[in-house]
Scaffold this active site. Structure first.
Site: not given
Ligand code: OSB
Ligand code: MG
Length: 380
Positions: A148, A173-175, A200, A225, A250, A274, A302, A304
């Site tokens: 991520s 995955k790109l924020k 996301d 996402e 999510d 999660k 996740g 972190l």
């Protein structure tokens, strides 16, 4: 007598004879920015449940402020300290289903309940002499993982995406957030034409941004996402009807009931699980099963996490319907030093499942002391 595999295991009840909660702060290697804000370090509660010389570990994923979801560290800790642990310490439980009875009565506080439940599962697996994945019903030796990537400049994002693709991560995955979306995806897609790419948005858009998502339809993303509000499944169904890329939820999924509503209305075609967000492994497994029944793939998200939460995520990801790469990448991407002795490292996008009983990782007590800001002990 034969035990059906889906029946809770019966054994001698586990008596919880003590607990310890530590508030731990680990500095992040680089700040992590998502649509809702930037994290500079990881502050989290670590729960240790004790029984007969064994220890079970749980990590809370609540943030200090209610930015990812509505739960806060202080609010959670007051429930854990004043309400949950007094009902756990000194009591005996035969299995996680038994423990769940004392957690489900309380509204919300999913992350607080999950931390207690996860520590119990670890303890329980250790008391049975089994790996966590085995008591969960998973079989894999290693799990597929991606990364991520937080929000940075366009150039930096392309560089990081290329570096992680070269390391063999199975998905990038790109924020994204308003003003930092189509151009970034276009640049990364141009650099990595064959990569498994996703984005996301962490709830930062509304239906009036439909044009942005129609534009993203052109980049062969595996899914988008959580584009819309954290508490809104309905609008995701409207957006899904307007675009071709799958939506993955999510933040909006807190339970198996939410999942059923999202799948029935076609608000999502992929689900991020999660454990912390949904109140524990039992609910995570129910969500996994609802999705399997709908032939909808899930993957493990996740927060972190340190090595404790990371090990939990790895074991969960061994279940059969975790059919897309998860976010449990190498711990060294976030921390120079972890609180566990075992180094959790992915190679070519595969993260090995820690061996041994329970979650299979042990605490580096000496280092843990140096990063603990507060310790509280609980006795019967
Ligand atoms: O939305 O998945 C998310 C981190 C903090 C809060 C929310 C999210 C994330 C991540 C990080 O994407 C995933 C990881 O642990 O590597
Ligand atoms: Mg997310």
């Amino acid at each position: 007598m034969m035990r059906a595999d889906n029946e809770p295991r019966r054994g001698s009840p586990l008596r919880i004879d003590g607990a310890e909660v530590r508030i731990v702060r680990l500095p992040l290697v680089t700040p992590f920015t998502i649509a809702t804000g930037t994290m500079y370090d990881k502050l989290f509660p670590l729960l240790i449940l004790k029984s007969d010389g064994l220890e079970g570990y749980g990590e809370g994923v609540m943030d200090p402020l209610p930015d990812y979801l509505d739960e806060t560290l202080i609010g959670s800790m007051s429930l854990v300290r004043d309400v949950l642990l007094p009902k756990v310490v000194g009591q005996s439980f035969e299995n996680p289903e038994d423990l769940e009875q004392i957690l489900i009565g309380w509204r919300g506080h999913y992350m607080a309940k999950a931390m207690v439940e996860m520590a119990f599962w670890d303890l329980w697996a250790k008391s049975l002499g089994l790996p966590m994945k085995t008591v969960l019903g998973g079989l894999r030796q290693a799990i597929e993982v991606g990364v991520s990537l937080g929000i940075t400049s366009l150039e930096e994002t392309v560089t990081r995406a290329e570096a992680h693709q070269a390391l063999g991560y199975k998905r990038i995955k790109l924020k994204i957030m308003p003003g930092h979306d189509v151009e970034v995806v276009k640049a990364v897609r141009r650099a990595l034409p064959d990569a498994h790419l996703t984005v996301d948005a962490n709830t930062s858009y509304s239906l009036s941004d439909t044009a942005v998502f129609r534009a993203l339809d052109g980049f062969e993303l595996d899914y988008i996402e959580q584009p819309l509000a954290w508490n809104d499944i309905h609008d995701h169904a409207v957006l899904q009807s307007r675009i071709s890329t799958a939506i993955c939820l999510d933040e909006s999924i807190r339970s198996a009931a939410d999942t059923r509503k999202a799948l029935q209305t076609d608000a999502a075609r992929v689900i991020n699980i999660k454990v912390g967000r949904v109140g524990g492994y039992l609910e995570a497994k129910r969500i996994h099963d609802v999705c399997a029944a709908w032939d909808v793939p899930v993957w493990c998200g996740g927060m972190l996490e340190s090595g404790i939460g990371r090990a939990h995520n790895i074991h969960l990801s061994t279940l059969a319907n975790f059919r897309k790469p998860g976010d449990t990448s190498s711990a060294s991407r976030y921390f120079t030093k972890d609180i566990v002795n075992e180094v959790l490292t992915a190679e070519q996008g595969l993260m090995p499942v820690p061996a041994g009983d329970g979650i299979g990782v042990t605490l580096d007590w000496k280092f843990l002391e140096t990063v603990t800001e507060q310790v509280e002990s609980f006795k019967p």
